[in-house]
Design a protein around this motif. Sequence first.
Motif, PDB file in Angstrom:
ATOM      1  N   ARG A 144       0.821  -1.215   0.000  1.00  0.00           N
ATOM      2  CA  ARG A 144       0.000   0.000   0.000  1.00  0.00           C
ATOM      3  C   ARG A 144       0.857   1.268   0.000  1.00  0.00           C
ATOM      4  NH1 ARG A 144      -4.315  -1.690   3.151  1.00  0.00           N
ATOM      5  NH2 ARG A 144      -4.983  -2.677   1.248  1.00  0.00           N
ATOM      6  N   GLU A 145       1.905   1.299   0.797  1.00  0.00           N
ATOM      7  CA  GLU A 145       2.790   2.471   0.840  1.00  0.00           C
ATOM      8  C   GLU A 145       3.462   2.690  -0.518  1.00  0.00           C
ATOM      9  OE1 GLU A 145       7.051   3.849   2.704  1.00  0.00           O
ATOM     10  OE2 GLU A 145       5.926   2.290   3.771  1.00  0.00           O
ATOM     11  N   TYR A 146       3.865   1.622  -1.176  1.00  0.00           N
ATOM     12  CA  TYR A 146       4.464   1.734  -2.498  1.00  0.00           C
ATOM     13  C   TYR A 146       3.464   2.307  -3.501  1.00  0.00           C
ATOM     14  CZ  TYR A 146       8.047  -1.525  -0.732  1.00  0.00           C
ATOM     15  OH  TYR A 146       9.039  -2.130  -0.017  1.00  0.00           O
ATOM     16  N   LYS A 147       2.223   1.863  -3.398  1.00  0.00           N
ATOM     17  CA  LYS A 147       1.189   2.300  -4.330  1.00  0.00           C
ATOM     18  C   LYS A 147       0.930   3.801  -4.188  1.00  0.00           C
ATOM     19  CE  LYS A 147      -2.693   0.377  -6.624  1.00  0.00           C
ATOM     20  NZ  LYS A 147      -3.502  -0.767  -6.824  1.00  0.00           N
ATOM     21  N   VAL A 148       0.958   4.300  -2.964  1.00  0.00           N
ATOM     22  CA  VAL A 148       0.739   5.727  -2.718  1.00  0.00           C
ATOM     23  C   VAL A 148       1.821   6.570  -3.389  1.00  0.00           C
ATOM     24  CG1 VAL A 148       0.749   7.490  -0.895  1.00  0.00           C
ATOM     25  CG2 VAL A 148      -0.530   5.372  -0.575  1.00  0.00           C
ATOM     26  N   ARG A 149       3.041   6.081  -3.419  1.00  0.00           N
ATOM     27  CA  ARG A 149       4.169   6.840  -3.965  1.00  0.00           C
ATOM     28  C   ARG A 149       4.365   6.662  -5.468  1.00  0.00           C
ATOM     29  NH1 ARG A 149       8.808   4.497  -0.805  1.00  0.00           N
ATOM     30  NH2 ARG A 149      10.021   5.924  -2.064  1.00  0.00           N
ATOM     31  N   THR A 150       3.764   5.647  -6.055  1.00  0.00           N
ATOM     32  CA  THR A 150       4.045   5.264  -7.437  1.00  0.00           C
ATOM     33  C   THR A 150       3.733   6.343  -8.461  1.00  0.00           C
ATOM     34  OG1 THR A 150       3.891   2.903  -7.027  1.00  0.00           O
ATOM     35  CG2 THR A 150       3.387   3.632  -9.260  1.00  0.00           C
ATOM     36  N   ILE A 151       2.566   6.942  -8.412  1.00  0.00           N
ATOM     37  CA  ILE A 151       2.178   7.909  -9.440  1.00  0.00           C
ATOM     38  C   ILE A 151       3.130   9.108  -9.448  1.00  0.00           C
ATOM     39  CG2 ILE A 151       0.373   9.557 -10.110  1.00  0.00           C
ATOM     40  CD1 ILE A 151      -1.656   7.355  -9.521  1.00  0.00           C
TER      41      ILE A 151
END
Length: 147
Positions: A32-39
């Motif tokens: 989840r933390e990775y997904k928040v930063r991806t964009i």
Amino acid sequence: MNRTVQAIFDKAMHLMDAQNESTGNTDTSDTREYKVRTIGILNNLLDLVYPASDTFAIGGDGKRPALDDITSFEDELDLDARILRDVLPNGLAAKLLSEENPSLADYFQQCFEQSLAEARARIPACFESIEDGLPYGGIEYGEFGSW
């Protein structure tokens, strides 16, 4: 071919071995933390990778071409397969791991830079004749010269 941001994220998670071990799902509480930063990270990488894509088109108006910002995981990117399958997932993995695992982040950064250099070097090109219709006046053949 899947050109979505989600597909790039999935590839990066598999490179990082962050997917669910039994299902292969990349959308888990651990990622989840990775997904928040991806964009945000991918938006920073776009201008770096776009000139290495065979979809890069120089505009006639003298302005630098650019891709629109990514806003969701369903957005599709107008980039070639090499950039989508190799370059961006490595770059994303490197940025996501920079704080958590610097040595692994360095490895992915090296893979990103190497793949980006190879993509730039292998952009399809065409040759044009320099002899037809150009105003050199025969100088290139030594004609009209005094020796």
